[in-house]
Design a protein around this motif. Structure first.
Motif, short mmCIF file in Angstrom:
data_model
loop_
_atom_site.label_atom_id
_atom_site.label_comp_id
_atom_site.label_asym_id
_atom_site.label_seq_id
_atom_site.Cartn_x
_atom_site.Cartn_y
_atom_site.Cartn_z
N GLU A 183 0.99 -1.28 -0.24
CA GLU A 183 0.14 -0.49 -0.31
C GLU A 183 0.64 1.60 0.15
O GLU A 183 1.37 1.60 0.94
CB GLU A 183 -1.11 0.15 1.69
CG GLU A 183 -1.42 -0.91 1.22
CD GLU A 183 -3.08 -1.25 2.41
OE1 GLU A 183 -3.55 -0.19 2.58
OE2 GLU A 183 -2.69 -1.83 3.39
N ASN A 200 -8.54 1.06 -1.54
CA ASN A 200 -8.55 1.55 -0.95
C ASN A 200 -9.41 3.05 -0.77
O ASN A 200 -10.13 2.77 -0.19
CB ASN A 200 -7.06 2.58 0.38
CG ASN A 200 -6.58 1.48 0.75
OD1 ASN A 200 -7.42 1.20 1.65
ND2 ASN A 200 -5.02 0.84 0.27
N SER A 221 -13.30 2.17 -0.18
CA SER A 221 -14.30 3.80 1.02
C SER A 221 -15.28 4.20 0.13
O SER A 221 -16.09 4.93 0.74
CB SER A 221 -12.98 4.75 1.13
OG SER A 221 -11.86 4.56 1.71
N THR A 233 -2.36 5.60 2.65
CA THR A 233 -3.36 4.62 2.80
C THR A 233 -4.37 5.61 3.14
O THR A 233 -5.61 5.83 2.75
CB THR A 233 -2.85 3.48 3.58
OG1 THR A 233 -2.19 2.14 3.01
CG2 THR A 233 -4.36 2.57 3.83
N ARG A 238 -8.07 6.53 1.11
CA ARG A 238 -9.20 6.20 1.56
C ARG A 238 -10.36 7.21 1.57
O ARG A 238 -11.51 7.50 1.70
CB ARG A 238 -9.21 5.49 3.05
CG ARG A 238 -7.55 3.66 3.11
CD ARG A 238 -8.09 2.99 4.37
NE ARG A 238 -7.87 2.32 4.05
CZ ARG A 238 -7.27 1.23 4.46
NH1 ARG A 238 -7.80 1.05 6.22
NH2 ARG A 238 -6.23 0.31 4.53
N GLN A 245 -11.34 4.57 9.94
CA GLN A 245 -10.38 3.81 8.41
C GLN A 245 -9.71 2.83 9.25
O GLN A 245 -8.90 1.98 8.46
CB GLN A 245 -9.05 4.83 8.24
CG GLN A 245 -9.76 6.18 6.92
CD GLN A 245 -8.41 7.06 6.39
OE1 GLN A 245 -7.16 6.66 6.85
NE2 GLN A 245 -8.96 7.15 5.69
N GLN A 289 -10.76 -6.24 3.81
CA GLN A 289 -9.51 -6.31 2.94
C GLN A 289 -8.63 -7.65 2.79
O GLN A 289 -9.25 -7.97 4.09
CB GLN A 289 -8.52 -5.60 3.32
CG GLN A 289 -7.69 -5.36 4.78
CD GLN A 289 -6.96 -4.69 4.77
OE1 GLN A 289 -5.60 -5.07 4.12
NE2 GLN A 289 -6.61 -3.75 5.58
N CYS A 315 -11.20 -5.54 -2.07
CA CYS A 315 -12.25 -5.83 -0.80
C CYS A 315 -13.79 -5.93 -0.46
O CYS A 315 -13.82 -5.51 -2.34
CB CYS A 315 -12.21 -4.64 -0.26
SG CYS A 315 -10.34 -3.72 0.64
#
Length: 357
Positions: free
Chosen positions: A155, A169, A173, A216, A220, A266, A312, A341
């Motif tokens: 990531e 990500n 999100s 990350t 997100r 998060q 994830q 995810c």
């Protein structure tokens, strides 16, 4: 009074061979197991080693002869204790270990990569996996590049010569934010991971977001803003229940008309802190507040709630990172990996309150 350090020289393999009356190469075979040695000869060599208190060949010298240390390093920005409190890190390490299979390699975890006393140029390793180092990735990569060893970043932003195992990500999100929007939420806030290497908690501002270096965190947050561009929030120093609790208290301890009806955390640990703060303030989840996490780890502490979260593939992420390492060590060029995810609906999200008093 402290005992004096021993000045007795470390016994050598040559000394063991001489006492056992065999050649050095024969004694070496006894310790390496790399070839056939008669049982009587083996016993004679081991007896000589015991008499001389010889513990075996120097692993450093052996590594130099082979040109490999036999060690794969996992480098993390966290303190060691904190790293192993996060269930997602444990799932990742499980994946790495599973991918080792029959590979005769050791795993070395190096914490606090950003600290001056952590010398990545000196630690024994054949390759490095950078986990959670995106807050200050360039410093770790610079130190490792000079060693000309494979580097796998988990990531992280793309860098020359670094193989990346990434997670969707932003899209994940966004999926979670759309779930809240479909439930009628409009006043949504977020509790983020650390924004940068300083890990300073505080309210989200345009200036702080523009200066953020955490891959990350930024991705997100971008996914949330794709759906709720005006979402408020607070950043934390990392993924912990205490951090989530402290941030949620700041967001929720206010009149009903001013507080969010949903909080996007998060990480699942941050979400658990949000749940604790809501309970302490007398808010009923999800009637008064919806809470969305990210990770999909098992959290018994969330009971009686079942956390709505973005799941994830932690184990698969570790497997992919280790596979990239072994491919690179074999002379290959691993392709970038992007893992997906999924949204898992639980009991912590529900319709937005129809009337706010």
């Amino acid at each position: 009074m402290e005992p004096e350090a021993s000045t007795t020289p470390r016994p050598t393999l040559a000394a063991v061979a001489a006492r056992a009356g065999v050649s050095v190469s024969t004694a070496s075979l006894v310790f390496s197991g790399a070839g056939p040695v008669a049982a009587a000869t083996r016993e004679r060599v081991l007896a000589a080693a015991a008499e001389l208190e010889y513990g075996g060949p120097d692993p450093t010298a052996r590594s130099l002869r082979r040109g490999r240390s036999g060690v794969i390093a996992v480098v993390t920005e966290d303190r060691l204790a904190d790293a192993f409190r996060d269930p997602m890190n444990l799932a990742f390490l499980d994946g790495v270990a599973q991918a080792f299979g029959d590979e005769r390699a050791g795993l070395l975890v190096i914490p606090l990569a950003a600290e001056p006393e952590t010398d990545l140029s000196a630690s024994p390793m054949d390759a490095a996996i950078l986990l959670g180092c995106s807050l200050d990735l360039s410093a770790s990569v610079e130190a490792l590049r000079r060693r000309r060893i494979p580097i796998v970043a988990v990531e992280a932003d793309a860098l020359d010569g670094v193989f990346v195992v990434d997670l969707d990500n932003r899209e994940a999100s966004k999926l979670g934010a759309e779930h809240l929007r479909d439930l009628g939420h409009r006043r949504v806030a977020t509790v983020t991971l650390a924004l940068d290497a300083a890990r300073t908690p505080g309210p989200l501002t345009p200036e702080r977001e523009r200066a953020a270096t955490g891959h990350t965190t930024v991705q997100r947050l971008a996914g949330l803003r794709d759906v709720f561009p005006e979402a408020s929030g607070r950043s934390t120093s990392g993924s912990s229940i205490a951090d989530g609790y402290a941030a949620a208290r700041e967001l929720l301890d206010r009149p009903a008309a001013d507080r969010p009806t949903a909080i996007v955390a998060q990480s699942d640990l941050l979400a658990l802190g949000v749940l604790r703060a809501a309970d302490e303030l007398g808010l009923v989840v999800p009637r008064d507040l919806s809470v969305l996490g990210f990770d999909g780890v098992r959290l018994d502490e969330a009971a009686p709630h079942v956390l709505t979260t973005l799941v994830q593939p932690g184990v698969e992420k570790g497997e992919a990172a280790a596979a990239a390492v072994f491919a690179a060590l074999a002379g290959g060029q691993p392709d970038p990996v992007l893992l997906q995810c999924t949204l898992r609906a639980g009991t912590t999200t529900g319709p937005a309150p129809s009337v706010v008093e």
